[in-house]
Scaffold this active site. Structure first.
Site, PDB file in Angstrom:
ATOM      1  N   GLN A  57      -0.838   3.473  -5.293  1.00 42.38           N
ATOM      2  CA  GLN A  57       0.160   2.426  -5.077  1.00 42.38           C
ATOM      3  C   GLN A  57       0.517   2.336  -3.600  1.00 42.38           C
ATOM      4  OE1 GLN A  57       3.428   2.430  -7.794  1.00 42.38           O
ATOM      5  NE2 GLN A  57       4.406   0.723  -6.773  1.00 42.38           N
ATOM      6  N   PHE A  58      -0.218   1.485  -2.879  1.00 41.32           N
ATOM      7  CA  PHE A  58       0.005   1.340  -1.440  1.00 41.32           C
ATOM      8  C   PHE A  58       1.390   0.799  -1.131  1.00 41.32           C
ATOM      9  CE2 PHE A  58      -1.221  -2.976  -2.346  1.00 41.32           C
ATOM     10  CZ  PHE A  58      -0.576  -3.736  -1.388  1.00 41.32           C
ATOM     11  N   THR A  59       2.034   0.137  -2.094  1.00 46.22           N
ATOM     12  CA  THR A  59       3.345  -0.456  -1.820  1.00 46.22           C
ATOM     13  C   THR A  59       4.420   0.590  -1.552  1.00 46.22           C
ATOM     14  OG1 THR A  59       3.865  -0.637  -4.179  1.00 46.22           O
ATOM     15  CG2 THR A  59       2.824  -2.554  -3.125  1.00 46.22           C
TER      16      THR A  59
END
Length: 149
Positions: free
Chosen positions: A78-80
């Site tokens: 989850q790059f967010t």
């Protein structure tokens, strides 16, 4: 490297109406890889998460790890988690690692969990995923590998 760790009764990941990862009781880990993260960060977080004592012992105290209680891990990239919301209304992701580097470190993280003997399910890197989490407690922790080095 950042992780949001949730103690769950169950969790699953669905892509295009197909369940690609599912666990019952255990931990769901949302993992973000940042610029400058290394294999040491991945190993540190995997080891820390595998040994976190967040499950109740017979006396009701959080003294057991996911391995101690026979649970599983669902690891989702989850790059967010590296979204910067300080300016404007749209998050910026300039602190997130580039996809090729992030994929390698995410896969190392997952491999390290498996090497600990933890049954580990995953989502799919760089895919749109529907994540279902039934949080238990709720117990949710945030870890950052850079806050220890």
């Amino acid at each position: 490297m950042r992780a949001v760790v949730q103690r769950v009764l169950k969790g699953s990941v669905t892509i295009d109406n197909e369940v690609v990862g599912r666990i019952d009781r255990g931990l769901v880990v949302l993992l973000g890889v940042g610029k400058g993260d290394t294999a040491d960060d991945a190993r540190y977080l995997a080891d820390k998460i595998g040994q976190l004592r967040v499950f109740d012992d017979p006396e009701g105290k959080m003294n057991l790890s996911v391995k101690d209680m026979g649970g599983s891990v669902l690891a989702i990239s989850q790059f967010t988690l590296y979204g910067d919301c300080r300016k404007g209304r749209r998050p910026g992701y300039s602190d997130a690692a580039l996809p090729g580097e992030a994929r390698q470190l995410y896969e190392l993280f997952v491999q390290r969990l498996v090497c600990q003997g933890l049954p580990t399910a995953t989502g799919r890197f760089q895919e749109h995923m529907v994540v279902e989490i039934i949080n238990d407690g709720p117990v949710t922790l945030m870890l950052d590998s850079r806050k220890v080095f």
